[in-house]
Write a protein that holds these residues in place. Structure first.
Motif: not given
Lengths: 276, 291
Positions: A209, A211-212, A215, A227, A230-231, A234, A244, A248, A251, B112-116, B119, B123, B227, B231-232
């Protein structure tokens, strides 16, 4: 009779609560799954599309061909496997003498490790960046993994596990003339498999998971794990909701499957880690 | 060469690789952050020793002060997580059929990832999103709310997402605590005719104290370091409404490459976090029950 009725009422009430809570915790995922299967429908229509009125894998097909998922999944796997192996090997090696050896400075080393857990380090990421650049590991998977290659928490956890092993095991190995490395590998490690499994599961989740940091380290988006990708997706396609949503879902499926198949060990291990 | 066979040598040989990584990636950032914060080090130009200039700038930096304040507000989430997680743990601490499936379901947001997760909620929280729709249908709100786009609600919407993702984690930790409480205590209370709430408040909560301390500390650290969500989703906006200290440090350090200044900010936040955790520790040490 009255007691029986009361019991039934209490059970019903409990299950209603459990179901409501389940809806709150998994509902968003189910909704996302539902809209990812409805291409062409505007999610932001009023009222919002909640139930799937038809099922179509168009979003999945399109985003799969656009995004090169096999590549990102491969990247994620490389990072996860590297990270997990580093963590298992290093924490098992570091914790072993701390639990079973007698040597000068043992308590000092352990105390120092515990202290680093308490000290907060908000600046860590900036210095990590400089260190990785200095080691010439920018844009490499080793650079992604190395700062988290061993955690003090895992060392602590393995030390607890090793302490449960009787010292006679080591003595018997020594009597037979085995080297320390062989005793560790052949006699001791097989006995701490449950502890290793816990570290493995915790780190699989963490690296999958993350992702930062990828990057920050990786300049090349082709090298991103899922992950991070995915950012990125997006940022480029925030208007193409269906894509997306499908991306998601793709992923999160692997990690949810891993969790569902291992949840027993995972939850017990996590609970045990706190008690330890 | 006999010393190579000693236990001390073997011990250090085993520990060397792990300790090296810890030294470089755990100890070094703490040590190196201090001198770095006294310079104007950045990618471009020469580096100078600037004394406490970064610190003087920091206490006058409005954005930084706002980010600190937002981080402190974010800590409000901690007691809510604890209360809900304990209630959840009590709810699932039974032997009913299917209870394990429910526990797993509550845990899915954690893995699950914070990105998912972020996002997904962006929505759900949008103007025409499901959250507004449901709340309107239930008559709780009269008109659409821009949860993430309005500066009065954005921080709280993010707090909700953080809490939603974390509940399952703390639930499992509390569940472990609950299962460690001897059942005789509950039986004794039942015989004495205690009510359900009396049992929870007089037996369960006091005996969960070590777990509450542990979970409070972890979620406190998490709230101060939060964070990923920002960030997302918001990048600190709208305005500076969701600018938290970690995000600001990241922006100064890794987006603007102002390493010296970012280090100074990081150290200030570290000191505050350290003080806060000592405070929580002290608070919890008073009283307590053992069994």
């Amino acid at each position: 009779m009255a007691r029986r009725v009361r019991k039934v009422i209490r059970y019903t009430f409990t299950y209603i609560l459990l179901l409501l809570l389940a809806l709150l915790m998994t509902g968003p995922f189910l909704w996302l799954l539902s809209v990812s299967l409805m291409p062409g429908r505007n999610v932001f229509s009023n009222p919002p599309a909640i139930w799937p009125t038809f099922i179509d894998f168009g979003n999945y097909v399109q985003v799969w061909s656009y995004m090169n998922f096999p590549k990102y999944i491969m990247n994620t796997l490389i990072i996860t496997v590297l990270g997990v192996v580093f963590n298992i090997v290093l924490s098992c090696m570091t914790a072993y003498p701390l639990a079973l050896f007698r040597f000068k400075g043992r308590d000092m080393v352990f105390a120092l490790l515990i202290t680093t857990m308490i000290i907060p380090s908000s600046t860590a990421m900036i210095v990590h960046y400089l260190t990785i650049q200095w080691l010439n590991l920018g844009n490499s998977y080793l650079g992604v993994v190395l700062p988290a290659a061993v955690s003090v928490f895992n060392i602590f956890l393995m030390r607890q596990t090793f302490q449960g092993i009787p010292s006679e095991i080591r003595d018997s190995g020594k009597m037979d003339g085995a080297s320390e490395l062989r005793i560790w590998w052949q006699l001791v490690l097989p006995l701490v498999k449950p502890g290793i499994a816990v570290i493995m599961l915790l780190e699989v989740m963490a690296f999958w998971n993350n992702f930062l940091w990828p990057i920050v380290v990786l300049d090349d988006p082709e090298k991103y794990p899922l992950a991070s990708a995915l950012t990125y997706l997006n940022g480029q396609f925030s208007y193409n909701f269906g894509w997306i949503a499908a991306g998601t879902i793709i992923s999160v499926i692997p990690i949810i499957l891993v969790f569902l198949f291992t949840q027993r060990y995972y939850m017990e291990g996590l609970a045990g880690a706190v008690k330890g | 060469m006999r010393w190579m066979r000693t236990e001390t040598f073997a011990a250090w040989a085993f520990m060397a690789p792990g300790l090296l990584i810890v030294a470089v990636f755990v100890l070094w950032p703490i040590i190196y952050g201090i001198p770095l914060s006294l310079t104007d080090y950045s990618v471009i130009g020469e580096t100078h020793y600037v004394g406490f200039e970064n610190y003087v700038t920091a206490v006058q930096d409005k954005s930084f002060l706002t980010s600190l304040w937002n981080s402190l507000v974010y800590v409000l989430i901690v007691p809510f997580i604890q209360i809900f997680s304990i209630l959840m743990a009590i709810l699932v601490n039974t032997r009913l059929p299917l209870i394990k499936a429910f526990r797993a379901a509550y845990y899915i947001p954690v893995v699950t990832s914070m990105v998912a997760v972020a996002l997904m909620w962006s929505w759900l929280f949008s103007n025409n999103g499901v959250v507004n729709y449901i709340l309107l249908q239930l008559g709780i709100i009269q008109e659409q709310v821009g949860w993430l786009s309005s500066s009065s609600t954005a921080l709280y919407a993010l707090m909700f997402i953080t809490m939603w993702k974390g509940l399952g984690y703390y639930m499992v930790l509390y569940l472990a605590g609950l299962q460690g409480i001897p059942s005789e205590l509950y039986e004794a209370a039942m015989i004495d005719g205690a009510s359900r709430w009396q049992v929870i408040l007089r037996i369960t909560v006091p005996l969960l104290r070590p777990h509450i301390l542990f979970c409070t500390l972890i979620s406190l650290m998490g709230a101060i370091r939060v964070f990923d969500e920002m960030f997302v989703l918001t990048q600190g906006g709208p305005g500076n409404a969701t600018l938290t200290s970690s995000l600001y440090i990241y922006q100064k350090g890794l987006e603007q490459f102002n390493f010296g200044y970012a280090s100074a900010l990081g150290l200030i936040v570290s000191v505050i976090v350290g003080a806060l955790s000592i405070f929580v520790f002290r608070l919890n040490r008073r009283g307590g029950v053992s069994y």
